[in-house]
Design a protein around this motif. Structure first.
Motif, mmCIF file in Angstrom:
data_model
loop_
_atom_site.group_PDB
_atom_site.id
_atom_site.type_symbol
_atom_site.label_atom_id
_atom_site.label_comp_id
_atom_site.label_asym_id
_atom_site.label_seq_id
_atom_site.Cartn_x
_atom_site.Cartn_y
_atom_site.Cartn_z
ATOM 1 N N MET A 1 19.839 -17.311 13.829
ATOM 2 C CA MET A 1 18.839 -16.157 12.690
ATOM 3 C C MET A 1 18.199 -16.141 14.065
ATOM 4 N N THR A 2 19.108 -14.634 14.476
ATOM 5 C CA THR A 2 17.905 -13.049 15.316
ATOM 6 C C THR A 2 17.483 -12.140 14.044
ATOM 7 N N ASP A 3 17.589 -12.458 13.589
ATOM 8 C CA ASP A 3 16.835 -11.167 12.284
ATOM 9 C C ASP A 3 16.212 -11.274 11.709
ATOM 10 N N LEU A 4 15.544 -12.898 11.923
ATOM 11 C CA LEU A 4 13.775 -13.254 11.026
ATOM 12 C C LEU A 4 13.059 -12.362 12.319
ATOM 13 N N LEU A 5 11.977 -11.976 11.470
ATOM 14 C CA LEU A 5 11.008 -10.949 11.622
ATOM 15 C C LEU A 5 10.056 -12.222 12.533
ATOM 16 N N SER A 6 9.171 -11.759 13.711
ATOM 17 C CA SER A 6 7.839 -12.496 14.081
ATOM 18 C C SER A 6 7.137 -12.051 12.902
ATOM 19 N N THR A 7 5.552 -12.932 13.783
ATOM 20 C CA THR A 7 4.451 -12.680 12.958
ATOM 21 C C THR A 7 4.473 -11.227 13.412
ATOM 22 N N GLU A 8 4.485 -10.980 14.758
ATOM 23 C CA GLU A 8 3.371 -9.659 15.385
ATOM 24 C C GLU A 8 4.195 -8.609 14.497
ATOM 25 N N ASP A 9 5.574 -9.010 13.917
ATOM 26 C CA ASP A 9 6.406 -8.057 13.149
ATOM 27 C C ASP A 9 6.442 -7.764 11.449
ATOM 28 N N TYR A 10 5.081 -9.119 11.347
ATOM 29 C CA TYR A 10 4.445 -8.517 9.702
ATOM 30 C C TYR A 10 3.225 -7.975 9.917
ATOM 31 N N ARG A 11 2.973 -8.608 11.322
ATOM 32 C CA ARG A 11 0.996 -8.190 10.895
ATOM 33 C C ARG A 11 1.390 -6.434 10.937
ATOM 34 N N ALA A 12 2.153 -5.851 11.767
ATOM 35 C CA ALA A 12 2.464 -4.708 12.051
ATOM 36 C C ALA A 12 2.609 -3.931 10.389
ATOM 37 N N ILE A 13 3.513 -4.671 9.750
ATOM 38 C CA ILE A 13 4.377 -4.061 8.857
ATOM 39 C C ILE A 13 3.046 -4.345 8.145
ATOM 40 N N ALA A 14 2.300 -5.194 7.886
ATOM 41 C CA ALA A 14 1.114 -5.314 7.148
ATOM 42 C C ALA A 14 -0.601 -4.098 6.642
ATOM 43 N N ALA A 15 -0.114 -3.764 8.504
ATOM 44 C CA ALA A 15 -1.043 -3.183 8.644
ATOM 45 C C ALA A 15 -0.513 -1.799 8.844
ATOM 46 N N GLY A 16 0.381 -1.218 8.429
ATOM 47 C CA GLY A 16 1.145 0.215 7.540
ATOM 48 C C GLY A 16 0.840 0.164 6.189
ATOM 49 N N LEU A 17 1.109 -0.359 5.180
ATOM 50 C CA LEU A 17 0.620 -0.372 3.696
ATOM 51 C C LEU A 17 -0.606 0.334 3.638
ATOM 52 N N SER A 18 -0.727 0.396 2.701
ATOM 53 C CA SER A 18 -1.634 1.225 1.954
ATOM 54 C C SER A 18 -1.533 0.664 0.725
ATOM 55 N N PHE A 19 -2.526 0.598 -0.201
ATOM 56 C CA PHE A 19 -2.711 -0.146 -1.841
ATOM 57 C C PHE A 19 -3.525 1.106 -2.428
ATOM 58 N N PRO A 20 -3.346 0.972 -3.764
ATOM 59 C CA PRO A 20 -3.560 1.461 -5.050
ATOM 60 C C PRO A 20 -5.518 1.084 -4.210
ATOM 61 N N THR A 21 -6.438 1.469 -5.382
ATOM 62 C CA THR A 21 -7.450 1.108 -4.845
ATOM 63 C C THR A 21 -7.971 0.802 -6.171
ATOM 64 N N GLN A 22 -7.872 2.485 -6.568
ATOM 65 C CA GLN A 22 -8.578 2.696 -8.174
ATOM 66 C C GLN A 22 -7.530 1.695 -9.519
ATOM 67 N N ALA A 23 -8.821 1.919 -10.693
ATOM 68 C CA ALA A 23 -7.340 1.651 -11.509
ATOM 69 C C ALA A 23 -6.651 2.675 -12.029
ATOM 70 N N PHE A 24 -6.012 2.290 -12.431
ATOM 71 C CA PHE A 24 -4.449 3.224 -13.558
ATOM 72 C C PHE A 24 -4.520 3.168 -14.986
ATOM 73 N N ILE A 25 -5.452 4.361 -15.408
ATOM 74 C CA ILE A 25 -6.008 4.937 -16.707
ATOM 75 C C ILE A 25 -5.555 6.008 -17.384
ATOM 76 N N ASP A 26 -4.734 6.168 -17.954
ATOM 77 C CA ASP A 26 -4.260 7.377 -18.861
ATOM 78 C C ASP A 26 -3.445 8.352 -18.081
ATOM 79 N N GLY A 27 -2.457 7.710 -17.455
ATOM 80 C CA GLY A 27 -1.836 8.590 -16.683
ATOM 81 C C GLY A 27 -2.167 8.697 -14.930
ATOM 82 N N ALA A 28 -3.395 8.398 -14.436
ATOM 83 C CA ALA A 28 -3.987 8.956 -13.597
ATOM 84 C C ALA A 28 -5.020 7.766 -12.352
ATOM 85 N N PHE A 29 -5.295 7.507 -11.240
ATOM 86 C CA PHE A 29 -5.812 6.356 -10.634
ATOM 87 C C PHE A 29 -7.935 6.971 -10.961
ATOM 88 N N ARG A 30 -8.296 5.884 -11.130
ATOM 89 C CA ARG A 30 -10.059 6.735 -11.289
ATOM 90 C C ARG A 30 -10.860 5.282 -10.995
#
Length: 79
Positions: A1-30
């Motif tokens: 099972m060499t395809d498994l990611l390490s904890t460090e791999d997951y942390r690196a992936i998570a660090a690169g994520l961005s999340f919408p932080t505003q409400a999506f109402i009427d077709g726009a983030f606000r």
């Protein structure tokens, strides 16, 4: 099972994520009408993920009105 990611791999992936932080109402983030925000954390690590719009009843009313308008004028209901 060499395809498994390490904890460090997951942390690196998570660090690169961005999340919408505003409400999506009427077709726009606000931001929440109150301007309030709240922090959300990664439950696996306890690390902060983002500061999210803290919507309240006024924001819900705005979203419901926008959804009703989109339904009534056919933008959504006639797709």
């Amino acid at each position: 099972m060499t395809d498994l990611l390490s904890t460090e791999d997951y942390r690196a992936i998570a660090a690169g994520l961005s999340f919408p932080t505003q409400a999506f109402i009427d077709g726009a983030f606000r931001p929440a009408l109150s301007g309030r925000i709240f922090a959300t954390t990664n439950p696996a690590t306890g690390e902060a993920l983002a500061e999210i719009a803290a919507c309240d009843a006024q924001d819900v009313d705005l979203a419901v009105a926008a959804a009703r308008a989109a339904f009534e004028d056919g933008r959504w209901s006639r797709l």
